[in-house]
Write an enzyme that holds these catalytic residues in place. Structure first.
Site, PDB file in Angstrom:
ATOM      1  N   THR A 188      -4.991  10.202  -0.019  1.00  0.00           N
ATOM      2  CA  THR A 188      -6.340  10.105   0.321  1.00  0.00           C
ATOM      3  C   THR A 188      -6.472  11.030   1.356  1.00  0.00           C
ATOM      4  O   THR A 188      -5.643  11.783   1.946  1.00  0.00           O
ATOM      5  CB  THR A 188      -6.397   8.515   0.926  1.00  0.00           C
ATOM      6  OG1 THR A 188      -5.444   8.549   2.152  1.00  0.00           O
ATOM      7  CG2 THR A 188      -6.246   7.436  -0.149  1.00  0.00           C
ATOM      8  N   HIS A 211       0.899  -1.523   0.114  1.00  0.00           N
ATOM      9  CA  HIS A 211      -0.068   0.005  -0.090  1.00  0.00           C
ATOM     10  C   HIS A 211       0.996   1.365  -0.044  1.00  0.00           C
ATOM     11  O   HIS A 211       0.414   2.303  -0.412  1.00  0.00           O
ATOM     12  CB  HIS A 211      -1.022  -0.007   1.200  1.00  0.00           C
ATOM     13  CG  HIS A 211      -2.381   0.744   1.012  1.00  0.00           C
ATOM     14  ND1 HIS A 211      -2.523   1.732   0.200  1.00  0.00           N
ATOM     15  CD2 HIS A 211      -3.224   0.527   1.519  1.00  0.00           C
ATOM     16  CE1 HIS A 211      -3.606   2.169   0.163  1.00  0.00           C
ATOM     17  NE2 HIS A 211      -4.439   1.452   1.248  1.00  0.00           N
TER      18      HIS A 211
END
Length: 699
Positions: free
Chosen positions: A508, A381
């Site tokens: 994000t 990630h």
């Protein structure tokens, strides 16, 4: 997708490093269009608009005003704190705003102005991942599984693996040669997603191309992460890992039973190796009867990062540099599992963590194929988020199912696969064997604590909620709040992942679904059902929907919403924007990343700001409900582990006529009961939507 803000942050040092700008490796490798290119074999398609055409002109992620961040932070704290604790947090927050926070904010703004090539969150957020010392397994890596091939005979493990590898290489070539369609969110596809517009916009200079798209209500997305998809690996280092990318590798890494193999899938001319040859090589690997190694090196990638860093150095010292190099610069990792999947829960466990031996969790992504042809992706990630990987997954699924290059009748090429396929052998000493044995024990101890359960609610989904002018995402998030309240009697910190890919080097932002609106509504449904009429409950649902939509817009794109779920469910966003979009400016106004960046800067200060010492700040970042949504025609399941030991990891999807969620927990929480409580909450919500009183009986 995950919130991980507490345990490692104080170890981080502020950086102003210049990161790879806007996918410059891709830009450098883009070639001119050639009529002799055979799009049918080498490329997925040939975009009229170059892949990175919009990148230079993408808007920058704005640094929010400090007073707005504090206001939003306090609004998110309100449902989590009693009056006394909230009053103290309010004072601490305002003192921060008027004192050290103001200085930190000014420093952040000045630093942002000096680094216009990137976003203010890019380096700190990457450092958060790379400085974390926990295992990437469960703590960071999520999974996404593919839907089955519509043609059952193509779900054979060998056939599907070959087709997916070929499609993945075609994606890579299409991307690197600048022929992949740019990622664009079209609000008015009839104007912007047309051949005539594409022919026009390709001649608009890249420095202003975004504005041309904006004029027809199209919003290009950041694609700077894409160059990390292939030939990339996270390398363990003491204190801070490194990301490694070497595009010279032409080979695929294949893992089976803890054994590692490599063979070329790109030839010397840069073309895809013949599919029948890839089929032959994979068949050879599947037929290999070699015993699983007693000490599989792959399990080391599941270890604590400092432990793994030390053992990797020992591996190099023992003479394994070349083998590790072949692992690191392989295009990606293909895992061929020998198990057949029993059900959705088994698929989730297998794709999320597997057996620990037949994975290299540090590769940018691993494609997993089970014996019965179930397929999935396990994602490292740190380098990227759901938008880039979802584009890859969608294209690979579409290409491999619509234009498969091998089938049940394909004969493997007559070729010496024994010579073409190299089995990697690692030289191990007693110290390394001991380290591998401990890693296996630690892995099994960790994954044995994880429980996963799933739910499908079939009374309705997006279509029914939209008819009632309710946000599908807001109602689903409300069901999680109601479910937790029903199970545990309180409101807790909740994290919803939201993409800021509409901005240059956006990553994000966090939507905070737990609000005073969800708290009031949940209490009315769960604790006071007899005290409210159906009309009053409907009014509470409407208030939750409107407030959640506002939070989403602020977090992602201000008045033009772009959450990860919204990218996929574009028709829902179009409907919402038709009613709510009155502003022509992008805001990008979440509060979590702003406070994170200020805390990152505060690491250089002698005194830790009181805001970050406030127990309420630690509590709101202890995300007991961590949620994320991705839906697309290619996806069957998504999932991840809880981000805290007493939390739930909630992956969910809101579909046209149903709602599903895939939830994980550790022993501190009962995931089965939580699923039942969410199911009951959705039943009550849809009963009220239908204009009927709810049954107040408990689950």
């Amino acid at each position: 997708m995950m919130a991980h803000l507490n345990s490692t942050l104080w170890k981080l040092k502020p950086l102003a490093r210049k990161t790879t700008s806007a996918g410059s490796l891709l830009v450098a490798n883009q070639r001119k269009y050639s009529s002799k290119d055979d799009a049918g074999s080498e490329y997925l398609h040939r975009s009229v608009v170059p892949t990175m055409h919009y990148q230079k002109s993408l808007p920058r992620l704005p640094v929010p005003k400090l007073e707005d961040t504090i206001r939003r932070y306090l609004a998110a704290q309100r449902p989590l704190l009693n009056d006394e604790h909230y009053s103290n947090t309010e004072k601490v927050a305002h003192d921060f705003q008027n004192g050290i926070g103001k200085q930190l904010h000014e420093e952040l703004v000045a630093q942002d102005k000096r680094n216009k090539h990137t976003s203010y969150i890019s380096a700190p957020w990457l450092d958060m991942y790379l400085c974390a010392r926990e295992s990437v397994v469960l703590n960071f890596n999520p999974f996404m599984s593919f839907n089955p091939d519509p043609k059952p005979e193509y779900n054979d493990q060998l056939i599907r693996a070959t087709n997916m590898v070929c499609s993945a290489v075609r994606f890579m070539k299409t991307l690197r040669d600048g022929l992949l369609e740019p990622e664009v969110f079209h609000l008015n596809p009839a104007k912007s997603n047309t051949d005539s517009f594409k022919r026009f916009i390709r001649w608009v200079p890249s420095s202003i191309s975004w504005f041309g798209a904006y004029m027809v209500n199209a919003y290009p997305l950041d694609m700077s992460q894409y160059f990390r998809l292939f030939n990339s690996t996270r390398i363990p280092k003491l204190k801070r890992d490194e990301l490694f990318t070497d595009q010279k590798g032409n080979h695929l890494l294949v893992m089976k039973k803890g054994i590692m193999y490599v063979f070329d899938v790109v030839d010397r001319d840069g073309n895809l190796v013949k599919p029948a040859e890839i089929l032959s090589h994979l068949k050879y690997i599947l037929a290999d009867s070699a015993l699983a190694p007693a000490f599989p090196v792959g399990v080391l990638t599941s270890e604590n990062r400092d432990v793994w860093a030390g053992l990797r150095e020992k591996l190099i010292e023992a003479g394994n540099r070349e083998a590790l190099g072949l692992v690191d610069n392989a295009l990606f990792c293909l895992c061929l599992d020998e198990e057949e999947m029993r059900d959705h829960i088994h698929i989730s466990h297998n794709m999320l963590h597997g057996d620990g031996c037949s994975r290299w969790y540090d590769k940018s992504f691993s494609m997993i194929l089970t014996k019965d042809g179930q397929a999935g992706i396990n994602l490292e990630h740190s380098w990227g988020d759901g938008v880039a990987v979802l584009c890859f997954q969608n294209e690979v699924y579409k290409d491999s199912t619509a234009k498969p290059l091998v089938g049940p009748g394909t004969r493997p090429a007559t070729i010496d696969s024994a010579s073409a396929v190299q089995r990697l052998e690692f030289k191990l000493n007693p110290e390394l064997e001991c380290g591998i044995a401990k890693a296996k024990d630690n892995f099994h101890a960790a994954v044995s604590k994880l429980t996963i359960n799933a739910m499908e609610f079939r009374r309705g989904g997006k279509e029914k909620l939209k008819k009632q002018q309710l946000s599908p995402d807001a109602i689903t998030q409300l069901a999680f709040q109601m479910g937790f309240l029903r199970q545990y009697g309180k409101t807790v910190a909740t994290y919803e992942s939201c993409s800021t890919a509409a901005f240059r080097h956006g990553r994000t932002e966090t939507i905070r679904p737990a609000s005073i609106y969800t708290q009031r509504c949940a209490q009315a449904f769960v604790q006071q059902p007899g005290q409210h009429s159906v009309e009053q409950l409907q009014g509470l649902l409407d208030a939750c929907s409107k407030y959640h939509s506002q939070l989403t817009k602020e977090a992602a794109m201000g008045e033009c919403c772009l959450s990860i779920s919204s990218i996929i469910t574009a028709h829902y966003i179009c409907r919402m924007l038709e009613k709510t979009c009155h502003c022509k400016s992008f805001l990008g106004q979440g509060f979590d990343r702003h406070l994170f960046a200020l805390r990152y800067l505060a690491n250089t200060k002698v005194v830790v700001p009181s805001l970050y010492q406030d127990p309420a700040y630690a509590a709101i970042n202890h995300n007991i409900l961590s949620t994320s949504t991705l839906t697309s025609p290619s996806i069957r399941l998504t999932g991840f582990a809880p981000v805290v030991s007493d939390g739930f990891g909630v992956a969910y999807g809101v579909h046209d006529n149903w709602i599903g969620c895939n939830v994980s927990s550790y022993p501190n929480r009962n995931v089965h009961e939580f699923i039942q409580c969410v199911q009951k909450s959705l039943e009550d919500i849809f009963t009220v939507i239908d204009g009927k009183p709810i049954n107040s009986s408990s689950v």
